[in-house]
Design a protein around this motif. Structure first.
Motif, PDB file in Angstrom:
ATOM      1  N   LEU A  24       0.852  -1.180  -0.053  1.00 41.45           N
ATOM      2  CA  LEU A  24       0.098  -0.046  -0.012  1.00 41.45           C
ATOM      3  C   LEU A  24       0.850   1.186   0.110  1.00 41.45           C
ATOM      4  O   LEU A  24       0.714   2.416  -0.686  1.00 41.45           O
ATOM      5  CB  LEU A  24      -1.028   0.046   1.418  1.00 41.45           C
ATOM      6  N   LYS A  25       2.037   1.280   0.801  1.00 45.89           N
ATOM      7  CA  LYS A  25       2.753   2.294   0.913  1.00 45.89           C
ATOM      8  C   LYS A  25       3.435   2.691  -0.583  1.00 45.89           C
ATOM      9  O   LYS A  25       3.776   3.929  -0.885  1.00 45.89           O
ATOM     10  CB  LYS A  25       3.779   2.072   2.113  1.00 45.89           C
ATOM     11  N   LYS A  26       3.681   1.612  -1.142  1.00 51.81           N
ATOM     12  CA  LYS A  26       4.629   1.696  -2.493  1.00 51.81           C
ATOM     13  C   LYS A  26       3.452   2.300  -3.500  1.00 51.81           C
ATOM     14  O   LYS A  26       3.627   3.256  -4.201  1.00 51.81           O
ATOM     15  CB  LYS A  26       4.673   0.197  -3.107  1.00 51.81           C
ATOM     16  N   LEU A  27       2.111   1.894  -3.198  1.00 56.13           N
ATOM     17  CA  LEU A  27       1.177   2.489  -4.304  1.00 56.13           C
ATOM     18  C   LEU A  27       1.104   4.049  -3.895  1.00 56.13           C
ATOM     19  O   LEU A  27       0.789   4.569  -4.834  1.00 56.13           O
ATOM     20  CB  LEU A  27      -0.246   1.819  -4.099  1.00 56.13           C
ATOM     21  N   GLU A  28       1.080   4.297  -2.457  1.00 57.39           N
ATOM     22  CA  GLU A  28       0.941   5.833  -2.366  1.00 57.39           C
ATOM     23  C   GLU A  28       2.171   6.596  -2.806  1.00 57.39           C
ATOM     24  O   GLU A  28       1.916   7.437  -3.327  1.00 57.39           O
ATOM     25  CB  GLU A  28       0.775   5.813  -0.778  1.00 57.39           C
ATOM     26  N   LYS A  29       3.118   5.868  -2.788  1.00 57.01           N
ATOM     27  CA  LYS A  29       4.580   6.677  -3.170  1.00 57.01           C
ATOM     28  C   LYS A  29       4.447   6.633  -4.662  1.00 57.01           C
ATOM     29  O   LYS A  29       4.916   7.751  -5.234  1.00 57.01           O
ATOM     30  CB  LYS A  29       5.708   5.778  -2.969  1.00 57.01           C
ATOM     31  N   ASP A  30       4.048   5.730  -5.381  1.00 58.65           N
ATOM     32  CA  ASP A  30       3.722   5.876  -7.001  1.00 58.65           C
ATOM     33  C   ASP A  30       2.842   6.790  -7.334  1.00 58.65           C
ATOM     34  O   ASP A  30       2.422   6.762  -8.509  1.00 58.65           O
ATOM     35  CB  ASP A  30       3.771   4.312  -7.423  1.00 58.65           C
ATOM     36  N   LYS A  31       1.920   7.349  -6.457  1.00 61.38           N
ATOM     37  CA  LYS A  31       0.871   8.147  -6.796  1.00 61.38           C
ATOM     38  C   LYS A  31      -0.257   7.490  -7.261  1.00 61.38           C
ATOM     39  O   LYS A  31      -1.058   7.985  -7.903  1.00 61.38           O
ATOM     40  CB  LYS A  31       1.209   9.437  -7.580  1.00 61.38           C
ATOM     41  N   GLN A  32      -0.601   6.364  -6.865  1.00 56.14           N
ATOM     42  CA  GLN A  32      -1.532   5.467  -7.550  1.00 56.14           C
ATOM     43  C   GLN A  32      -2.723   5.562  -6.366  1.00 56.14           C
ATOM     44  O   GLN A  32      -3.970   5.407  -6.853  1.00 56.14           O
ATOM     45  CB  GLN A  32      -1.294   4.298  -7.715  1.00 56.14           C
ATOM     46  N   ILE A  33      -2.465   5.966  -5.184  1.00 54.97           N
ATOM     47  CA  ILE A  33      -3.524   6.197  -4.043  1.00 54.97           C
ATOM     48  C   ILE A  33      -2.976   7.346  -3.476  1.00 54.97           C
ATOM     49  O   ILE A  33      -1.838   7.767  -3.369  1.00 54.97           O
ATOM     50  CB  ILE A  33      -3.895   5.034  -3.286  1.00 54.97           C
ATOM     51  N   SER A  34      -4.178   8.283  -2.772  1.00 57.78           N
ATOM     52  CA  SER A  34      -3.609   9.047  -1.887  1.00 57.78           C
ATOM     53  C   SER A  34      -3.474   8.843  -0.604  1.00 57.78           C
ATOM     54  O   SER A  34      -3.566   7.683  -0.256  1.00 57.78           O
ATOM     55  CB  SER A  34      -5.031  10.245  -1.987  1.00 57.78           C
ATOM     56  N   GLU A  35      -2.889   9.789   0.169  1.00 55.21           N
ATOM     57  CA  GLU A  35      -2.566   9.604   1.672  1.00 55.21           C
ATOM     58  C   GLU A  35      -3.578   9.214   2.386  1.00 55.21           C
ATOM     59  O   GLU A  35      -3.578   8.294   3.480  1.00 55.21           O
ATOM     60  CB  GLU A  35      -1.638  10.726   2.069  1.00 55.21           C
ATOM     61  N   ASP A  36      -4.839   9.773   2.150  1.00 50.81           N
ATOM     62  CA  ASP A  36      -6.074   9.499   3.178  1.00 50.81           C
ATOM     63  C   ASP A  36      -6.553   7.851   2.497  1.00 50.81           C
ATOM     64  O   ASP A  36      -6.964   7.156   3.562  1.00 50.81           O
ATOM     65  CB  ASP A  36      -7.328  10.250   2.699  1.00 50.81           C
ATOM     66  N   ASP A  37      -6.212   7.538   1.330  1.00 50.22           N
ATOM     67  CA  ASP A  37      -6.723   6.351   1.059  1.00 50.22           C
ATOM     68  C   ASP A  37      -5.674   5.302   1.635  1.00 50.22           C
ATOM     69  O   ASP A  37      -6.071   4.278   2.094  1.00 50.22           O
ATOM     70  CB  ASP A  37      -6.440   6.114  -0.663  1.00 50.22           C
ATOM     71  N   LEU A  38      -4.568   5.644   1.674  1.00 51.05           N
ATOM     72  CA  LEU A  38      -3.459   4.812   2.365  1.00 51.05           C
ATOM     73  C   LEU A  38      -3.703   4.589   3.805  1.00 51.05           C
ATOM     74  O   LEU A  38      -3.932   3.378   4.402  1.00 51.05           O
ATOM     75  CB  LEU A  38      -1.916   5.313   2.280  1.00 51.05           C
ATOM     76  N   LYS A  39      -4.211   5.701   4.616  1.00 51.83           N
ATOM     77  CA  LYS A  39      -4.685   5.437   6.198  1.00 51.83           C
ATOM     78  C   LYS A  39      -5.939   4.706   6.192  1.00 51.83           C
ATOM     79  O   LYS A  39      -5.801   3.986   7.114  1.00 51.83           O
ATOM     80  CB  LYS A  39      -4.793   6.789   6.600  1.00 51.83           C
ATOM     81  N   ARG A  40      -6.854   4.640   5.374  1.00 50.13           N
ATOM     82  CA  ARG A  40      -7.949   3.805   5.579  1.00 50.13           C
ATOM     83  C   ARG A  40      -7.957   2.657   5.128  1.00 50.13           C
ATOM     84  O   ARG A  40      -8.068   1.703   5.898  1.00 50.13           O
ATOM     85  CB  ARG A  40      -8.997   4.391   4.315  1.00 50.13           C
ATOM     86  N   ALA A  41      -7.012   2.357   4.178  1.00 50.64           N
ATOM     87  CA  ALA A  41      -6.422   1.026   3.557  1.00 50.64           C
ATOM     88  C   ALA A  41      -5.693   0.221   5.080  1.00 50.64           C
ATOM     89  O   ALA A  41      -5.996  -0.858   5.149  1.00 50.64           O
ATOM     90  CB  ALA A  41      -5.588   0.745   2.487  1.00 50.64           C
ATOM     91  N   GLU A  42      -4.740   1.040   5.433  1.00 50.06           N
ATOM     92  CA  GLU A  42      -3.901   0.296   6.705  1.00 50.06           C
ATOM     93  C   GLU A  42      -4.920   0.251   7.653  1.00 50.06           C
ATOM     94  O   GLU A  42      -4.787  -0.887   8.475  1.00 50.06           O
ATOM     95  CB  GLU A  42      -2.906   1.514   7.159  1.00 50.06           C
ATOM     96  N   LYS A  43      -5.962   1.024   8.045  1.00 47.39           N
ATOM     97  CA  LYS A  43      -7.060   0.579   9.162  1.00 47.39           C
ATOM     98  C   LYS A  43      -7.573  -0.609   8.709  1.00 47.39           C
ATOM     99  O   LYS A  43      -8.035  -1.548   9.466  1.00 47.39           O
ATOM    100  CB  LYS A  43      -7.936   1.630   9.205  1.00 47.39           C
ATOM    101  N   ASP A  44      -8.009  -0.693   7.428  1.00 44.53           N
ATOM    102  CA  ASP A  44      -8.873  -1.921   7.086  1.00 44.53           C
ATOM    103  C   ASP A  44      -7.938  -3.105   7.251  1.00 44.53           C
ATOM    104  O   ASP A  44      -8.398  -4.510   7.595  1.00 44.53           O
ATOM    105  CB  ASP A  44      -9.227  -1.860   5.359  1.00 44.53           C
ATOM    106  N   VAL A  45      -6.573  -2.944   6.821  1.00 47.26           N
ATOM    107  CA  VAL A  45      -5.607  -4.012   6.798  1.00 47.26           C
ATOM    108  C   VAL A  45      -5.556  -4.655   8.465  1.00 47.26           C
ATOM    109  O   VAL A  45      -5.610  -5.919   8.693  1.00 47.26           O
ATOM    110  CB  VAL A  45      -4.190  -3.647   6.238  1.00 47.26           C
ATOM    111  N   GLN A  46      -5.603  -3.894   9.360  1.00 51.99           N
ATOM    112  CA  GLN A  46      -5.323  -4.005  10.580  1.00 51.99           C
ATOM    113  C   GLN A  46      -6.576  -4.697  11.252  1.00 51.99           C
ATOM    114  O   GLN A  46      -6.505  -5.646  11.867  1.00 51.99           O
ATOM    115  CB  GLN A  46      -5.104  -3.096  11.357  1.00 51.99           C
ATOM    116  N   ASP A  47      -7.809  -4.207  10.809  1.00 51.99           N
ATOM    117  CA  ASP A  47      -9.001  -5.060  11.148  1.00 51.99           C
ATOM    118  C   ASP A  47      -9.013  -6.344  10.573  1.00 51.99           C
ATOM    119  O   ASP A  47      -9.503  -7.371  11.515  1.00 51.99           O
ATOM    120  CB  ASP A  47     -10.375  -4.350  10.486  1.00 51.99           C
ATOM    121  N   VAL A  48      -8.751  -6.412   9.472  1.00 54.58           N
ATOM    122  CA  VAL A  48      -8.699  -7.841   8.793  1.00 54.58           C
ATOM    123  C   VAL A  48      -7.827  -8.803   9.716  1.00 54.58           C
ATOM    124  O   VAL A  48      -8.009  -9.948  10.008  1.00 54.58           O
ATOM    125  CB  VAL A  48      -8.294  -7.883   7.160  1.00 54.58           C
ATOM    126  N   THR A  49      -6.588  -8.218   9.825  1.00 59.29           N
ATOM    127  CA  THR A  49      -5.489  -9.053  10.571  1.00 59.29           C
ATOM    128  C   THR A  49      -6.040  -9.273  11.771  1.00 59.29           C
ATOM    129  O   THR A  49      -5.946 -10.622  12.367  1.00 59.29           O
ATOM    130  CB  THR A  49      -4.183  -8.251  10.640  1.00 59.29           C
TER     131      THR A  49
END
Length: 185
Positions: free
Chosen positions: A139-164
């Motif tokens: 996800l961080k790589k996607l954000e770094k490559d400008k494929q997702i926004s920083e807000d999308d990254l934060k939401r996705a990280e939360k989703d990843v943690q919830d799934v984990t």
């Protein structure tokens, strides 16, 4: 983009939990289970074959496994394979059927088994955390490559943690079920 990463992560985590379940099937509890014999290979006309492919396995009583070979001449070969598997069980045959009686487990042995189960569960949790780390890196790589926004990254990280967290809870649930099975007298 993030949905693909999370779906892939769920798939990998599910495989980790399934792997744990398969490993637990091989663990001897107070009850007989044909899963105990899953790893045994028998020399069938020069080919190592799983026991289930040369005989019918069943559990007629809670502490007994019966093995009915399709060919009577396989009985000594199957007995030898079971003895070589070092499962701590001794087969007995009546010329047609092999019977394996499982003696009750001692309290000390049950506690040892539970320790092994907890170790396996911890390894599964570590595998799940490693999958989480890899997903967050992706996800961080996607954000770094400008494929997702920083807000999308934060939401996705939360989703990843919830799934984990949900998969770690599944591992705990599988462990608790198997532990209960082992400690049952």
């Amino acid at each position: 983009m993030t949905k693909n990463v999370i779906a892939d992560m769920k798939n990998h985590m599910e495989k980790s939990v399934d792997s744990l379940r398969r490993e637990y099937q091989k663990v001897r509890t107070g009850r007989a289970s044909t899963g105990l014999l899953d790893e045994i290979k028998v020399d069938y006309y020069g080919n190592p074959s799983p026991l289930s492919q040369v005989a019918t396995l069943s559990v007629p009583e809670p502490r007994t496994i019966t093995i009915q070979p399709w060919e009577a001449k396989m009985i000594p070969v199957i007995e030898k394979a079971i003895m070589n598997a070092n499962l701590g069980i001794t087969p007995a045959n009546d010329g047609k059927v092999i019977r394996i009686s499982l003696p009750p487990l001692t309290e000390e042995r049950r506690k040892e088994i539970v320790k092994m189960l907890k170790k396996s569960a911890e390894e599964a949790k570590i595998a799940i955390r490693n999958i989480r780390r890899d997903s967050i890196d992706g996800l961080k790589k996607l954000e770094k490559d400008k494929q997702i926004s920083e807000d999308d990254l934060k939401r996705a990280e939360k989703d990843v943690q919830d799934v984990t967290n949900s998969f770690v809870a599944k591992v705990d649930e599988v462990l608790a079920h198997k532990e209960k099975e082992v400690m049952e007298v």
